[in-house]
Motif scaffolding. Structure first.
Motif, PDB file in Angstrom:
ATOM      1  N   HIS A 292       8.804   0.737  -0.218  1.00  0.00           N
ATOM      2  CA  HIS A 292       8.226   0.937   1.044  1.00  0.00           C
ATOM      3  C   HIS A 292       9.105   1.722   1.908  1.00  0.00           C
ATOM      4  N   ARG A 293      10.639   1.519   1.813  1.00  0.00           N
ATOM      5  CA  ARG A 293      11.687   2.087   2.559  1.00  0.00           C
ATOM      6  C   ARG A 293      11.744   3.492   1.978  1.00  0.00           C
ATOM      7  N   ALA A 294      11.504   3.539   0.726  1.00  0.00           N
ATOM      8  CA  ALA A 294      11.627   5.023   0.017  1.00  0.00           C
ATOM      9  C   ALA A 294      10.423   5.880   0.749  1.00  0.00           C
ATOM     10  N   MET A 295       9.451   5.260   0.727  1.00  0.00           N
ATOM     11  CA  MET A 295       8.077   5.956   1.039  1.00  0.00           C
ATOM     12  C   MET A 295       8.332   6.454   2.594  1.00  0.00           C
ATOM     13  N   ASP A 296       8.803   5.652   3.461  1.00  0.00           N
ATOM     14  CA  ASP A 296       8.940   5.849   4.985  1.00  0.00           C
ATOM     15  C   ASP A 296      10.065   6.814   5.071  1.00  0.00           C
ATOM     16  N   ALA A 297      11.249   6.840   4.394  1.00  0.00           N
ATOM     17  CA  ALA A 297      12.193   8.109   4.258  1.00  0.00           C
ATOM     18  C   ALA A 297      11.570   9.374   3.911  1.00  0.00           C
ATOM     19  N   ALA A 298      10.675   9.396   2.925  1.00  0.00           N
ATOM     20  CA  ALA A 298       9.966  10.585   2.404  1.00  0.00           C
ATOM     21  C   ALA A 298       8.822  11.092   3.600  1.00  0.00           C
ATOM     22  N   LEU A 299       8.245  10.091   4.178  1.00  0.00           N
ATOM     23  CA  LEU A 299       7.438  10.672   5.180  1.00  0.00           C
ATOM     24  C   LEU A 299       8.117  11.036   6.425  1.00  0.00           C
ATOM     25  N   ALA A 300       9.365  10.653   6.690  1.00  0.00           N
ATOM     26  CA  ALA A 300      10.070  11.075   7.911  1.00  0.00           C
ATOM     27  C   ALA A 300      10.458  12.491   7.527  1.00  0.00           C
ATOM     28  N   SER A 317       9.022  13.280  -4.102  1.00  0.00           N
ATOM     29  CA  SER A 317       9.524  12.118  -4.885  1.00  0.00           C
ATOM     30  C   SER A 317      10.540  11.582  -3.969  1.00  0.00           C
ATOM     31  N   ALA A 318      10.721  10.213  -4.044  1.00  0.00           N
ATOM     32  CA  ALA A 318      11.722   9.283  -3.480  1.00  0.00           C
ATOM     33  C   ALA A 318      11.951   8.301  -4.270  1.00  0.00           C
ATOM     34  N   ALA A 319      12.915   8.112  -5.150  1.00  0.00           N
ATOM     35  CA  ALA A 319      13.395   7.129  -6.126  1.00  0.00           C
ATOM     36  C   ALA A 319      13.807   6.204  -5.159  1.00  0.00           C
TER      37      ALA A 319
END
Length: 373
Positions: A292-300, A317-319
């Protein structure tokens, strides 16, 4: 020979010559006659005792030791008092007046001798004049008039206020008309029909009674609504301005579906096919909190991209939260790192894309030291 003297009666004063004349004269003349000529002694004035009424007043001693004689005032002829009208004496017209107070009757004494009460100064005020009674009655009437006027104004004010309250909160004059509801700013993801149904459900309710706060909370609970502003349009309308949540990426889910996510990580909708121009984000949500933290960074990162650059991105992508990557439609890759300093990273990436069109990878994870391959 000399005839013998006649004995005098005890306590009887011998008459003096001219006593009858002095009696006919006034008190001043009698006093002067009793004293005798100036400078005469007691022997010359006679030895008989004077009558007390004929003696003058005793001399009055002053503080300086000298005698201040009271000289009798000469009698004045009887005159009418100033301001007294003819016939104002007792018995003339049955009226007794004080001298110097013309027109003020003290006691009315009719000709038949009947006695009537009269009010004397300083005594009991048993008789109130008609003029005073009229003044009191006039003041009472004026006070009553002022009270009734204030009471009338108060009643009129209360009635007017009650009429205004009824017209504003209970009458159909300000009732909401569904035809006067305007909805704007719906975007691409908001169900406008659902929003309009929620607003027109208050039709017939006067505008002052519509709970705009509750209506706003109801609209915000709908999907894809980020913000809403409601304004009353008098006399019978509402203006609803919406701010929609625009998706920035599609996240693959089980069953071949895709969740449309906005820049804040809020799921806007669920679709089977990814809309054109919307990148698909490859994030492993199975990692739990790290995913979820990786997804939040990608969305930001995606939410901060300018529209032209965002439209050129095909996949994201966000590993991890510190390894966000985007692939452009021509195959070039931009490594963003984390979501920190994303505005500075975007300006550096745009400059490198123009400066080195042949570069396949642009690394701006450290915007001060960018690297291209």
């Amino acid at each position: 020979m000399r005839p013998p003297a006649r004995p005098r009666a005890s306590g009887t004063a011998r008459p003096r010559p001219g006593a009858e004349a002095s009696a006919a004269q006034g008190p001043a003349a009698r006093v002067a006659a009793a004293r005798g000529p100036a400078g005469a002694g007691p022997a010359e004035r006679g030895t008989d005792e004077e009558h007390p009424a004929e003696r003058g007043p005793e001399p009055r001693r002053t503080g300086r030791g000298r005698a201040d004689e009271r000289r009798p005032s000469p009698e004045l002829p009887a005159q009418e008092a100033p301001g007294r009208a003819a016939g104002s004496r007792r018995g003339d017209a049955g009226t007794l007046r004080f001298p110097g107070r013309a027109g003020n009757d003290l006691a009315a004494e009719p000709a038949d001798g009947a006695v009537r009460p009269a009010a004397f100064p300083g005594g009991r005020d048993d008789v109130v004049s008609d003029r005073l009674a009229d003044r009191l009655a006039e003041r009472t009437a004026m006070a009553r008039h002022r009270f009734l006027r204030r009471l009338g104004w108060s009643i009129a004010s209360v009635a007017a206020l009650a009429g205004l309250v009824w017209a504003a909160f209970f009458s159909p004059l300000l009732a909401l008309d569904p035809e006067q509801v305007r909805v704007t700013g719906q975007g691409t993801t908001i169900d406008v029909g659902q929003v309009r149904d929620a607003v027109t459900g208050r039709a017939g309710v006067p505008l002052p009674r519509i709970d705009t706060v509750g209506l706003r909370e109801e609209i915000l609970a709908m999907n894809a609504v980020k913000n809403v502003q409601i304004e009353r349009v008098w006399p019978d309308g509402l203006a609803v301005t919406l701010t929609s949540r625009e998706p920035v990426a599609a996240v693959p889910q089980q069953g071949g579906l895709h969740a449309l996510m906005d820049a804040e990580g809020v799921q806007v909708a669920t679709v089977k096919e990814v809309p054109d121009g919307l990148p698909s984000i490859a994030v492993s949500l199975s990692d739990g909190e790290a995913g979820h933290r990786a997804m939040d960074a990608a969305l930001a990162v995606l939410g901060a991209l300018p529209p032209k650059l965002a439209a050129d991105i095909s996949t994201v992508s966000a590993a991890t939260q510190d390894d966000v990557r985007t692939t452009l439609s021509d195959g070039r890759v931009i490594r963003w790192g984390s979501g920190d300093q994303v505005e500075l990273k975007i300006r550096v990436a745009q400059a490198l894309l123009r400066a080195e069109p042949s570069a396949t990878t642009i690394d701006v994870s450290s915007p001060a030291l960018p690297v291209t391959n």
